[in-house]
Design a protein around this motif. Structure first.
Motif, short mmCIF file in Angstrom:
data_model
loop_
_atom_site.label_atom_id
_atom_site.label_comp_id
_atom_site.label_asym_id
_atom_site.label_seq_id
_atom_site.Cartn_x
_atom_site.Cartn_y
_atom_site.Cartn_z
N ALA A 71 32.46 -49.48 15.61
CA ALA A 71 33.82 -49.29 15.12
C ALA A 71 34.70 -50.45 15.55
N TYR A 72 34.50 -50.88 16.79
CA TYR A 72 35.29 -51.99 17.30
C TYR A 72 34.98 -53.28 16.54
N THR A 73 33.67 -53.57 16.41
CA THR A 73 33.26 -54.84 15.82
C THR A 73 33.65 -54.93 14.35
N TYR A 74 33.47 -53.81 13.61
CA TYR A 74 33.65 -53.92 12.16
C TYR A 74 35.00 -53.41 11.67
N ILE A 75 35.70 -52.61 12.48
CA ILE A 75 37.00 -52.11 12.00
C ILE A 75 38.14 -52.57 12.89
N PHE A 76 38.16 -52.07 14.14
CA PHE A 76 39.34 -52.29 14.98
C PHE A 76 39.62 -53.76 15.25
N ASN A 77 38.56 -54.50 15.61
CA ASN A 77 38.79 -55.88 15.99
C ASN A 77 39.26 -56.74 14.82
N PRO A 78 38.59 -56.64 13.64
CA PRO A 78 39.10 -57.42 12.51
C PRO A 78 40.55 -57.07 12.17
N VAL A 79 40.87 -55.77 12.24
CA VAL A 79 42.25 -55.34 11.95
C VAL A 79 43.22 -55.96 12.96
N ALA A 80 42.86 -55.85 14.25
CA ALA A 80 43.74 -56.38 15.30
C ALA A 80 43.89 -57.89 15.17
N LYS A 81 42.80 -58.56 14.80
CA LYS A 81 42.86 -60.01 14.66
C LYS A 81 43.79 -60.41 13.52
N GLY A 82 43.65 -59.72 12.39
CA GLY A 82 44.52 -59.99 11.25
C GLY A 82 45.96 -59.71 11.62
N TYR A 83 46.13 -58.60 12.31
CA TYR A 83 47.46 -58.17 12.75
C TYR A 83 48.09 -59.23 13.65
N SER A 84 47.32 -59.72 14.62
CA SER A 84 47.90 -60.68 15.56
C SER A 84 48.13 -62.03 14.90
N ALA A 85 47.41 -62.30 13.80
CA ALA A 85 47.65 -63.54 13.07
C ALA A 85 48.96 -63.45 12.29
N VAL A 86 49.29 -62.24 11.85
CA VAL A 86 50.48 -62.07 11.01
C VAL A 86 51.72 -61.80 11.85
#
Lengths: 260, 212
Positions: A71-86
């Motif tokens: 869940a972390y690798t495929y959902i939470f982390n990509p979401v958080a990464k995108g979020y922190s980029a924006v």
């Protein structure tokens, strides 16, 4: 009406907790995590025999660990990464302040229950100052201007202070490492937060708030879990051990001793 | 900013000279011994260009400098726990070597991410021959609590454990090694560490070949 609903939920959780916890609280509390760094003798035989907080559910916990990992690798982390980029760091920091401020009353009550009266005092001052001068908790005014740092206190810790054992180590789906006692505390703590949310009826909005909080938390710690995984030989044990050590640190409320 | 650095450097020089003047009459102070070492490491990092360093020559330099202040022997001993006592002299030396290489790739490699964070000394405590020096790594936005656990050897305080946000490196590895030692004995552990070092080396190499 709302109050009775909250109360019923509270009682259900509480009875669940009492039922489960009482026979299990005899498990030995972790020893490795409680030994002071300056009196840690590696050569003592006991150092190797001493049990951690029991992990009788290890096979189950490992399975949940795998689930969380995916869940972390495929959902939470990509979401958080995108979020922190924006979302820029400053904004994320403000959001973090906002959620921290909402939790202050729960922290205050737990401080009282633990007999930490000066921490309780500074928590209530923080809450009042940050909610008013700090624009509804967006700015941590109390920390910046009065030097009142945020205080840590959860029901899990309160129960520990009251002499209730951890029960056993527990990995909770989509939540992470905890123990039976601490996770029960977490559930009750978050139920105590429901007054904020009872005015929001829609489930989707509540979930949205939770997701935002989690994503925001995570965006401040990107890369830490990957590092832990990359550098460890058994990520499950590494995380379990880190959890207990970290928990010990945040529950040490004394001021760092200059000398002994 | 420049001024502050100058003051820090002057202080560092001052502390280097002081022990000579006072002639070792005083008990050595762990924080004062840490400071010049930290400055030395930061100097290397500031001038380092990791992008041009696929073989991690800077990592090796950092390890060499670290030997001044880190006791990798004591670290290895603690990470193995009871198993250490069963090893003979050669095995011990080999293990220290292997474990140091793991640390080199695992942690010194992480210093590549260094972007000018400051080290703030927050205090120390001493109990007998052991000491904890508490520091904070601060990049202006977030701070990480890093404590160094040291052992007095002669008149030198040597680091044998690093505590990051309350999590001890040595205890964390010991906990993992304990399981491996139980299941696969010492030889299995050595094999696993060797595999890990190779894997970290390989990852690093791939990162560079992708860039070029």
């Amino acid at each position: 009406m709302i109050l009775s609903k909250v109360l019923t939920r509270f009682l259900v959780v509480l009875s669940f907790f009492i039922l489960l916890l009482s026979p299990l609280s005899l498990y030995a509390a972790g020893q490795d995590e409680t030994t002071d760094f300056l009196s840690d003798d590696f050569y003592e035989d006991t150092a190797d025999v001493a049990p951690e907080t029991g992990d009788p559910l290890e096979p189950f916990n490992r399975a949940v660990f795998q689930l969380n990992d995916h869940a972390y690798t495929y959902i939470f982390n990509p979401v958080a990464k995108g979020y922190s980029a924006v979302v820029p760091f400053d904004i994320r920091h403000i959001i973090d302040n906002f959620f921290t401020n909402l939790e202050e009353p729960v922290v205050f009550i737990n401080c009282l229950l633990q007999g930490r009266f000066s921490d309780a005092g500074s928590t209530i001052v923080r809450f009042l100052a940050n909610s008013t001068i700090g624009v509804g908790g967006l700015v941590d005014f109390a920390n910046r201007e009065i030097g009142l740092e945020p205080v840590e206190a959860t029901l899990g810790e309160t129960l520990g202070v009251w002499g209730i054992g951890d029960g056993f180590y527990l990995v909770v789906p989509f939540f992470g490492p905890s123990t039976l006692r601490d996770f029960t505390g977490t559930v009750i703590d978050s139920l105590a937060m429901t007054p904020y949310y009872t005015c929001i009826d829609k489930w989707s909005v509540k979930t949205g708030i939770y997701a935002e909080k989690t994503t925001n938390d995570l965006s401040m710690h990107i890369g830490e879990y990957e590092d832990l995984k990359k550098l460890s030989f058994d990520p499950y044990i590494a995380l379990r051990n880190s959890y207990f050590q970290y928990r010990k640190k945040i529950r040490e409320h004394r001021v760092f001793p200059e000398n002994e | 900013m420049k001024n502050k650095l100058l003051i820090q450097l002057t202080l560092a020089c001052f502390f280097l000279v002081t022990p000579l003047v006072s002639h070792g009459a005083q008990r050595p102070d762990p924080t004062e011994q840490m400071k010049p070492f930290v400055h030395k490491v930061m100097e290397i990092l500031k001038n380092a260009d990791f992008k041009e360093d696929p073989k991690c020559i800077i990592c090796k330099r950092l390890i060499d400098v670290s030997r001044e202040r880190f006791d990798f022997n004591e670290m290895s001993k603690r990470v193995l726990g009871r198993a250490w006592r069963k090893l003979n002299k050669e095995e011990r030396a080999d293990f220290v070597d292997l474990f140091t290489r793991l640390l080199q790739y695992a942690y010194i490699g992480k210093l590549e991410q260094y972007t000018g964070q400051k080290v703030i000394f927050k205090g120390e405590r001493i109990r007998g021959k052991r000491a904890e020096v508490k520091t904070e790594l601060n990049d202006g936005q977030q701070s990480v609590a890093v404590s160094y656990i040291m052992l007095l050897e002669g008149d030198q305080w040597m680091i044998y454990d690093v505590i990051i946000e309350g999590v001890s490196l040595v205890r964390n590895y010991r906990e993992q090694f304990k399981e491996i030692l139980r299941k696969e004995k010492y030889s299995g552990l050595v094999r696993q560490i060797e595999k890990k070092v190779k894997q970290l080396e390989e990852e690093r190499r791939q990162r560079f070949s992708q860039k070029n």
